[in-house]
Design an enzyme around this catalytic site. Structure first.
Site, PDB file in Angstrom:
ATOM      1  N   LYS A  45       0.660  -1.097   0.058  1.00 29.58           N
ATOM      2  CA  LYS A  45      -0.021   0.128   0.150  1.00 29.58           C
ATOM      3  C   LYS A  45       0.939   1.205   0.100  1.00 29.58           C
ATOM      4  CE  LYS A  45      -4.144  -1.784   1.936  1.00 29.58           C
ATOM      5  NZ  LYS A  45      -5.183  -1.678   2.977  1.00 29.58           N
ATOM      6  N   GLY A 101      -0.066   0.694   6.050  1.00 24.95           N
ATOM      7  CA  GLY A 101      -0.987   1.507   5.213  1.00 24.95           C
ATOM      8  C   GLY A 101      -2.338   1.465   5.746  1.00 24.95           C
ATOM      9  N   MET A 102      -2.819   0.323   6.197  1.00 30.49           N
ATOM     10  CA  MET A 102      -4.202   0.176   6.533  1.00 30.49           C
ATOM     11  C   MET A 102      -4.553   0.811   8.067  1.00 30.49           C
ATOM     12  SD  MET A 102      -7.195  -0.819   5.928  1.00 30.49           S
ATOM     13  CE  MET A 102      -8.938  -1.299   6.431  1.00 30.49           C
TER      14      MET A 102
END
Length: 294
Positions: free
Chosen positions: A79, A141-142
């Site tokens: 990501k 990223g999450m």
């Protein structure tokens, strides 16, 4: 094992004009393909969706551009690494420096982040009080998408737990929360897992939080989507807690990806049918309020 067969077969046969969409993940699964392809069939769209992994991210992104692949979902661990390979970022991705969606417009690749919207909407629709303290594990990223969504919903009392001594403190400081390198002895009313713990694979049997902390919490939130009910979510459900599963997040964010790729927003019935096929009836039941009243 025989793969499930979707009830919707209205999609045209694959031909030269078929639009290809795809996903890139460290651990690809079937749920995204089932959801997108079911929606394509339900709406009669000449699209097909396939999941992939790669050990050569630049070459994979170059392939999206060169082959005219319409869109690509991006999952862990790509990501952030994908950002330098794109031509630009839309506001949702630029704000948190994380991409979960690529849209290809005639060779121009733009990064988006639909995770943020999905998390924000699910937490808001669960009616969770922003005064609720939380502990979140993860710093990738999450994790950025979740922390940003919580901050923007008004949450102020939160702890980011991450062993990465660079990424963890930076994430916490950016959004106004605390950082710890290890889980605190006491948990919090809301526990959030944004690590691979419980994901299909080597860590599938691992609990993201101690059983004592799960028993004491009010809300359990796990971004892991496969399986739809991780050991953490199973333990929370058994204890009667409010849960938000990664499967719910991945359905809502995938719907936003579907809109970006096709320009069409499916109705609530189509979303519920696709979610049932991709993730099972329990996930679809928990999603019903979010999609029917959205």
């Amino acid at each position: 094992m025989t793969a499930p067969v979707s009830a919707f077969t209205g999609k045209p046969s694959i031909g030269r004009d078929t639009q290809l969409c795809m996903s890139l993940s460290g651990r690809p699964g079937n749920a995204g393909s089932r959801l997108h392809n079911t929606l394509y069939g339900r709406l009669g769209l000449d699209y097909v969706y396939k999941s992939f992994t790669t050990t050569d991210l630049p070459a994979a992104i170059g392939g999206i551009r060169a082959l005219g692949i319409r869109g690509c979902a991006i999952s862990m661990p790509f990501k952030e690494a994908v950002i330098p390979l794109l031509d630009g970022l839309e506001g949702s991705a630029r704000a948190i420096d994380s991409v979960n969606t690529i849209v290809n417009d005639d060779g121009v690749l733009t990064g988006y982040n639909t995770d943020y919207t999905a998390v924000r909407d699910l937490v808001a629709r669960r009616g969770i009080d922003p005064a609720t303290p939380f502990v979140l594990r993860g710093s990738g990223g999450m994790a950025k998408a979740v922390v940003a969504a919580l901050r923007d919903l008004g949450f102020r009392d939160g702890t980011v737990v991450a062993r990465n001594a660079k990424a963890g403190p930076a994430l916490a400081e950016q959004y106004g929360f605390r950082w710890l390198p290890e889980l605190p002895e006491q948990g919090a009313p809301m526990l959030i897992n944004v690590t691979p713990l419980g994901m299909e694979g080597p860590q599938a049997d691992e609990l993201a939080f101690p059983v004592e902390q799960i028993a004491a919490c009010q809300i359990a939130f796990d971004v892991v989507a496969q399986p739809a009910e991780t050991p953490f979510i199973q333990a929370a459900l058994a204890a009667g807690k409010t849960v938000i599963s990664g499967a719910e997040v991945i359905v809502l964010q995938a719907v936003e990806q579907f809109v970006l790729y096709t320009g069409i927003r499916p109705d609530a019935d189509a979303i519920i049918d696709a979610a049932t096929f991709a993730h099972g009836p329990n996930v679809a039941t928990r999603l019903r309020d979010a999609v029917c009243n959205g």
